[in-house]
Write an enzyme that holds these catalytic residues in place. Sequence first.
Site, PDB file in Angstrom:
ATOM      1  N   SER A  20       0.955  -1.624  -4.910  1.00 55.77           N
ATOM      2  CA  SER A  20       1.420  -2.936  -5.337  1.00 55.77           C
ATOM      3  C   SER A  20       2.704  -2.883  -6.125  1.00 55.77           C
ATOM      4  CB  SER A  20       0.348  -3.666  -6.145  1.00 55.77           C
ATOM      5  OG  SER A  20      -0.628  -4.073  -5.249  1.00 55.77           O
ATOM      6  N   GLY A  23       1.157   0.964  -1.116  1.00 57.99           N
ATOM      7  CA  GLY A  23      -0.259   0.847  -1.436  1.00 57.99           C
ATOM      8  C   GLY A  23      -0.572   0.789  -2.918  1.00 57.99           C
ATOM      9  N   ALA A  46       4.256  -6.417  -6.559  1.00 55.51           N
ATOM     10  CA  ALA A  46       3.801  -7.197  -7.717  1.00 55.51           C
ATOM     11  C   ALA A  46       4.405  -6.645  -9.009  1.00 55.51           C
ATOM     12  CB  ALA A  46       2.276  -7.188  -7.801  1.00 55.51           C
ATOM     13  N   ASP A  77      -3.494  -7.909  -7.679  1.00 66.52           N
ATOM     14  CA  ASP A  77      -2.424  -6.999  -8.097  1.00 66.52           C
ATOM     15  C   ASP A  77      -1.814  -7.433  -9.427  1.00 66.52           C
ATOM     16  OD1 ASP A  77      -2.969  -5.943  -5.652  1.00 66.52           O
ATOM     17  OD2 ASP A  77      -1.210  -6.789  -4.666  1.00 66.52           O
ATOM     18  N   ASP A 132       6.339   7.575  -3.615  1.00 70.18           N
ATOM     19  CA  ASP A 132       6.288   6.540  -2.575  1.00 70.18           C
ATOM     20  C   ASP A 132       5.276   5.511  -3.072  1.00 70.18           C
ATOM     21  OD1 ASP A 132       5.622   4.948  -0.452  1.00 70.18           O
ATOM     22  OD2 ASP A 132       5.205   6.570   0.944  1.00 70.18           O
TER      23      ASP A 132
END
Length: 436
Positions: A157, A155, A160, A203, A152
Amino acid sequence: MGEVSWPTPEELNAVRKSVSEMSGRGVEEVQIAISPYRICPLGAHIDHQGGAVLAMTIDKGILLGFVPSGDTQVVLRSGQFKGEVRFRVDETQHPRHSIGKKGEILADDSSKLQEECNWGNYARGALYALTSRGNKITQGIIGYICGSEGLDSSGLSSSAAVGIAYLLALESTNHLMVSPTENIEYDQYIENEYLGLRNGILDQSAILLSSQGCLTFMNCKTKEHKLVHPPKLPKTHKTESQKAYKILLAFSGLKHALTTSSGYNRRVAECQEAARIILNASGNNKLEPILSNVQPEDYEAHKSQLEPHLAKRAEHYFSESMRVIKGAEAWASGKLEDFGKLVSASGLSSISKYESGCEPLIQLYEIILRAPGVFGTRFSGAGFRGCCLAFVDADRADEAASFVREEYRKVQPKFASQINDKEVMICGAGDCARVI
């Protein structure tokens, strides 16, 4: 930490095979854009204020296999999402969102947006960023994109990482020479201008500039960056502070997209309001209202003028800025315990001063603090969903992961059950984005 273990030959071969089947080309013709996920141990929520941050990539991320399409067509499939995305590089791309005065996201045509293959927006955004900055894109790609199996990416990034993968693929196919710093700007255009997310450049910088085992120190106002290397000690000289580490990622099971959450953009606006008040009070009202333009002595002199919630945001900014400086020193000295304590203090400030997080995420943070071998932990990403990161003694990583898994299941059985036994993952440090 040894060599980066991602991507494995098996992962690369699977991506090449998928593109070969889509395009009818040989597997040897397939190029792959490797775009790692990033973590930000220190510098939470200060990049959009021009603060300095410390970031690094992990050995998990996005793989985009591609071949030139031979015409203007872009054809994409995904390992995670259904459907096929098709568009042409000579179509004009228009931003998907605009931002209201209070920082809220205004979708241009949300009903139409939902009908389309939403996951293709980053590819369209990459084309938008490149063409709107004067780059000539004449050839499309046939591509297959996938994220690390069973991970998953909340969080980390992933957005990006995806944007950068598409930029690298389109640039490679169209023989464009683009520097990493230019690509940082292009990916920011995708997120800010095309998708309407008011984030900073942390990021993109981490993904494009990192080097394995190093921290990337980034001044988000000047764009200056440097690599913070761990100390080079002879193998015979292993001190207590030179312990090998692993990176633990613990997922909450929460899934809320940042662009639809007003919490993130509202915090940005609150930081700017705090900066505006202090700059006005100190006679510097001509400067852009961001907290990096506020001198620490002016903050101390005038912080009493801030409303309580604005005072908290400013306090988080200035204390986090100090933690970044101390963290870089600790990393360069090989003092992982000291570094970890700063990471945990950052996590606490994100909760109490920046007021990000929610009950499941805060519970996860508190559980990891109690786990064996953990040096330090905090939320990863914006902290309005997603996961926590931790630095853990490599010898105790499995033990820590089991502890976190069991304890989180006790307090959040519903969320934990939605993650399919992947609540906690053990990773290593990664390298920068590249095309192979």
